[in-house]
Design an enzyme around this catalytic site. Structure first.
Site, PDB file in Angstrom:
ATOM      1  N   TYR A   1      -9.080  -6.537  12.805  1.00 48.57           N
ATOM      2  CA  TYR A   1      -8.478  -6.080  11.562  1.00 48.57           C
ATOM      3  C   TYR A   1      -8.527  -7.155  10.485  1.00 48.57           C
ATOM      4  CZ  TYR A   1      -5.074  -4.389   8.177  1.00 48.57           C
ATOM      5  OH  TYR A   1      -4.468  -3.979   7.023  1.00 48.57           O
TER       6      TYR A   1
ATOM      7  N   SER B   1     -12.794  25.793 -26.993  1.00 42.34           N
ATOM      8  CA  SER B   1     -13.042  24.576 -27.750  1.00 42.34           C
ATOM      9  C   SER B   1     -12.014  24.514 -28.878  1.00 42.34           C
ATOM     10  CB  SER B   1     -14.462  24.627 -28.321  1.00 42.34           C
ATOM     11  OG  SER B   1     -14.527  23.856 -29.503  1.00 42.34           O
TER      12      SER B   1
ATOM     13  N   ASN C   1     -16.091  27.465 -22.260  1.00 40.74           N
ATOM     14  CA  ASN C   1     -16.654  26.323 -21.538  1.00 40.74           C
ATOM     15  C   ASN C   1     -16.369  26.395 -20.032  1.00 40.74           C
ATOM     16  OD1 ASN C   1     -17.674  25.194 -23.888  1.00 40.74           O
ATOM     17  ND2 ASN C   1     -15.768  24.085 -24.308  1.00 40.74           N
TER      18      ASN C   1
ATOM     19  N   SER D   1       0.823  -1.216   0.000  1.00 42.33           N
ATOM     20  CA  SER D   1       0.000   0.000   0.000  1.00 42.33           C
ATOM     21  C   SER D   1       0.854   1.261   0.000  1.00 42.33           C
ATOM     22  CB  SER D   1      -0.923   0.001   1.221  1.00 42.33           C
ATOM     23  OG  SER D   1      -0.160  -0.130   2.401  1.00 42.33           O
TER      24      SER D   1
ATOM     25  N   GLU E   1     -18.166  21.832 -14.457  1.00 42.88           N
ATOM     26  CA  GLU E   1     -18.649  20.507 -14.865  1.00 42.88           C
ATOM     27  C   GLU E   1     -17.911  19.406 -14.096  1.00 42.88           C
ATOM     28  OE1 GLU E   1     -19.025  20.457 -19.409  1.00 42.88           O
ATOM     29  OE2 GLU E   1     -18.103  22.378 -18.951  1.00 42.88           O
TER      30      GLU E   1
ATOM     31  N   LYS F   1     -16.642  29.427 -28.199  1.00 41.54           N
ATOM     32  CA  LYS F   1     -17.025  28.774 -26.937  1.00 41.54           C
ATOM     33  C   LYS F   1     -16.214  29.266 -25.742  1.00 41.54           C
ATOM     34  CE  LYS F   1     -19.287  25.363 -26.567  1.00 41.54           C
ATOM     35  NZ  LYS F   1     -19.083  23.992 -27.031  1.00 41.54           N
TER      36      LYS F   1
ATOM     37  N   ASN G   1      -1.493  -2.747  13.404  1.00 38.53           N
ATOM     38  CA  ASN G   1      -2.949  -2.598  13.391  1.00 38.53           C
ATOM     39  C   ASN G   1      -3.418  -1.329  14.100  1.00 38.53           C
ATOM     40  OD1 ASN G   1      -2.876  -4.974  12.056  1.00 38.53           O
ATOM     41  ND2 ASN G   1      -3.698  -6.241  13.726  1.00 38.53           N
TER      42      ASN G   1
ATOM     43  N   THR H   1     -38.681  26.961  -9.673  1.00 34.99           N
ATOM     44  CA  THR H   1     -39.002  25.617  -9.176  1.00 34.99           C
ATOM     45  C   THR H   1     -39.236  24.799 -10.442  1.00 34.99           C
ATOM     46  OG1 THR H   1     -41.371  26.058  -9.068  1.00 34.99           O
ATOM     47  CG2 THR H   1     -40.122  26.489  -7.052  1.00 34.99           C
ATOM     48  N   HIS H   2     -38.842  23.563 -10.443  1.00 37.19           N
ATOM     49  CA  HIS H   2     -38.910  22.721 -11.663  1.00 37.19           C
ATOM     50  C   HIS H   2     -38.144  23.357 -12.817  1.00 37.19           C
ATOM     51  CE1 HIS H   2     -42.341  20.733  -9.624  1.00 37.19           C
ATOM     52  NE2 HIS H   2     -42.661  21.971  -9.291  1.00 37.19           N
TER      53      HIS H   2
HETATM   54  N1  ARG Z   1      -0.810  -1.420   5.300  1.00 33.60           N
HETATM   55  C1  ARG Z   1      -1.717  -1.940   6.245  1.00 33.60           C
HETATM   56  C2  ARG Z   1      -3.058  -1.216   6.138  1.00 33.60           C
HETATM   57  O1  ARG Z   1      -3.103  -0.178   5.589  1.00 33.60           O
HETATM   58  C3  ARG Z   1      -1.165  -1.811   7.637  1.00 33.60           C
HETATM   59  C4  ARG Z   1      -1.683  -2.787   8.612  1.00 33.60           C
HETATM   60  C5  ARG Z   1      -1.192  -4.131   8.356  1.00 33.60           C
HETATM   61  N2  ARG Z   1      -1.554  -5.054   9.391  1.00 33.60           N
HETATM   62  C6  ARG Z   1      -1.457  -6.349   9.222  1.00 33.60           C
HETATM   63  N3  ARG Z   1      -1.830  -7.090  10.210  1.00 33.60           N
HETATM   64  N4  ARG Z   1      -1.056  -6.870   8.086  1.00 33.60           N
HETATM   65  O2  ARG Z   1      -4.069  -1.684   6.600  1.00 33.60           O
END
Ligand code: ARG
Length: 468
Positions: free
Chosen positions: A327, A287, A295, A33, A300, A293, A120, A165-166
């Protein structure tokens, strides 16, 4: 940066003690991650400084080790801030990346940092800290939008435009009143975000893996150091829960939807059909083939961002809904959703504030549009009720006949209809009533609390100026 951009090397994994083989590359790719959670490196370092201070205070690590840890973490912070830190995908996440570097730098003392905590509680705490900080800065940005809107409302407190309205012309309103409607909505968005901040006030650190820890830690010290109100009362709840993020994303989704409505009005108002407003050059895009244009791309995109933000909120709810305590790795996906939603929202706040600061309104076109569609018909009905004590339903019926006659005779506005023609429909209609049919008279008459009369709008502006 994403996981595939960070190349794995074949170093020893932090948790590799019992495994013979390295994890498959595809496992590393799905499992890591770091491509996302590097964004909370500040929170991770702050958490580790607070945790090690507490460990030293409780005599669990030595003061010398604590000082080494602090010095190392500060150096790591400098390296990351300077873009010199090498993030490694085989170290999975920000927690292990920082801890590994710390141990490289200071040796033995670095290995003591993880006493009495686990990834955790560490991840839940870092993420909560990040979410609280993001919430605080979001509130500030929403207030900036409110300030711009109040300023523009003051400049246009008596400019007349159609109220819809509408999306059908309903009654004339003032532009100031219309803009202040958003100031009210945003004030409630702020309240919801403040509540989310407050409900994220428990510090998770020290919950350890899930069951707490045998070390004599003092969790209230860590909580205080990190600006939390108190340590979380249940270690299982601490590591398993992400409702703080759900609440923040819920509040953010509503705020994004409110901004999206304003963005949608910018799109409508700046179209040549409405021609109520013109975006400044620096907030218009051209555009490639139609040179005429201008825009409203940013407006948007704000509408589209609101869709993304609310689906991030929905996705997080769905991730958590069937997870047994405590967890599970599913929870790792909380951050990509939350970081992305806040980052998108911040693009929206800056864009809306600037567009609204610089947009130029067209007084003549708005007034003209406010006169169309017999927008003052209700004023006539209200006059009949007030002056002749006619029941509203009956007054509504008489006014309906007036509108029909005006339409048949080809009058664009009710106030164009001569008095004798009005009196043919109901002889009680007087010159006084006819004079009420101009849009200025209509808005000036709406003095009820919260109504559109310019004098009311000015009062509300004073209230808002004092609040902001
Ligand atoms: N990268 C993990 C997360 O974002 C960290 C926690 C990992 N804990 C574990 N028991 N593998 O959740």
């Amino acid at each position: 940066m994403n996981n595939t951009e960070i190349k794995p090397d074949k170093g020893q994994k932090m948790w590799g003690g019992r495994f013979e083989a390295q994890p498959d590359e595809a496992l590393q790719a799905i499992n890591a991650s770091i491509g996302i959670d590097y964004k909370m490196w500040r929170e991770d370092i702050d958490g580790s400084i607070a945790h090690s201070s507490m460990l030293a205070e409780c005599g669990i690590i030595s003061v010398e080790d604590k000082e080494k840890i602090h010095a190392g973490l500060k150096q790591i912070a400098d390296e990351i801030a300077a873009g010199k830190f090498e993030f490694k995908v085989e170290l999975e996440d920000i927690h292990l990346n920082i801890e590994a570097r710390l141990t490289d730098m200071i040796g033995e003392a670095g290995k003591r940092l993880h006493t009495g905590r686990s990834r955790n509680d560490q991840v839940a705490n870092d993420f909560k800290l990040w979410t609280r900080r993001a919430t605080t800065s979001t509130i500030k940005q929403i207030k900036d939008i409110q300030k711009v809107l109040v300023k523009r409302a003051a400049q246009h407190h008596d400019w007349i435009m159609p109220g819809f309205t509408h999306l059908q012309t309903a009654q004339p309103v003032t532009l100031g009143h219309h803009l202040l409607a958003y100031v009210e909505m945003l004030a409630r968005d702020i309240k919801r975000l403040e509540a989310a901040y407050e409900n994220a006030g428990d510090c998770v650190l020290g919950s350890a893996a899930l069951a707490g820890t045998p070390y004599p830690i003092k969790r209230e010290l860590t909580a205080k150091e990190l600006g939390f109100n108190a340590p979380a009362g249940n270690s299982m709840d601490g590591v398993a829960s992400r409702d703080f993020a759900m609440e923040a994303l819920g509040a953010l989704s509503i705020a994004a939807v409110n901004l999206s409505r304003l963005a949608d009005e910018i799109v409508l108002w700046s179209s040549s059909q409405f021609a109520f407003a013109r975006l400044s050059d620096d907030w218009s895009t051209g555009s490639s083939i139609m040179p005429q244009k201008r825009n409203p791309d940013a407006a948007e995109l704000i509408r589209a961002k609101a869709a993304k933000i609310s689906s991030a909120s929905q996705a997080l709810l769905m991730i958590v809904k069937s997870l047994p305590l405590t967890y599970s790795k599913d929870l790792q996906e909380d951050k990509v959703l939350t970081f992305g939603a806040f980052e998108d929202f911040w693009l929206c706040t800056v864009s809306i504030a600037q567009m609204m600061e610089k947009i130029a309104f067209n007084r003549e076109n708005m007034r003209k549009a406010a006169c169309f569609g017999y927008s003052t018909a209700t004023d006539l009905a209200d006059w009949l009720v007030r002056t002749h004590a006619i029941p509203f339903r009956e007054a509504h019926h008489i006014t309906g006949a007036v509108v029909k006659a005006a339409e048949q005779a080809g009058y664009a506005e009710l106030c164009d209809m001569p008095l004798d023609e009005l009196q043919k429909i109901d002889e009680r209609i007087s010159i006084e009533a006819k004079e009420l049919l101009v849009v200025e008279a209509s808005v000036n008459s709406r003095q009820s609390y919260g109504g559109t009369a310019p004098s009311n709008v000015l009062k509300q502006i004073e209230i808002w100026k004092a609040k902001l």
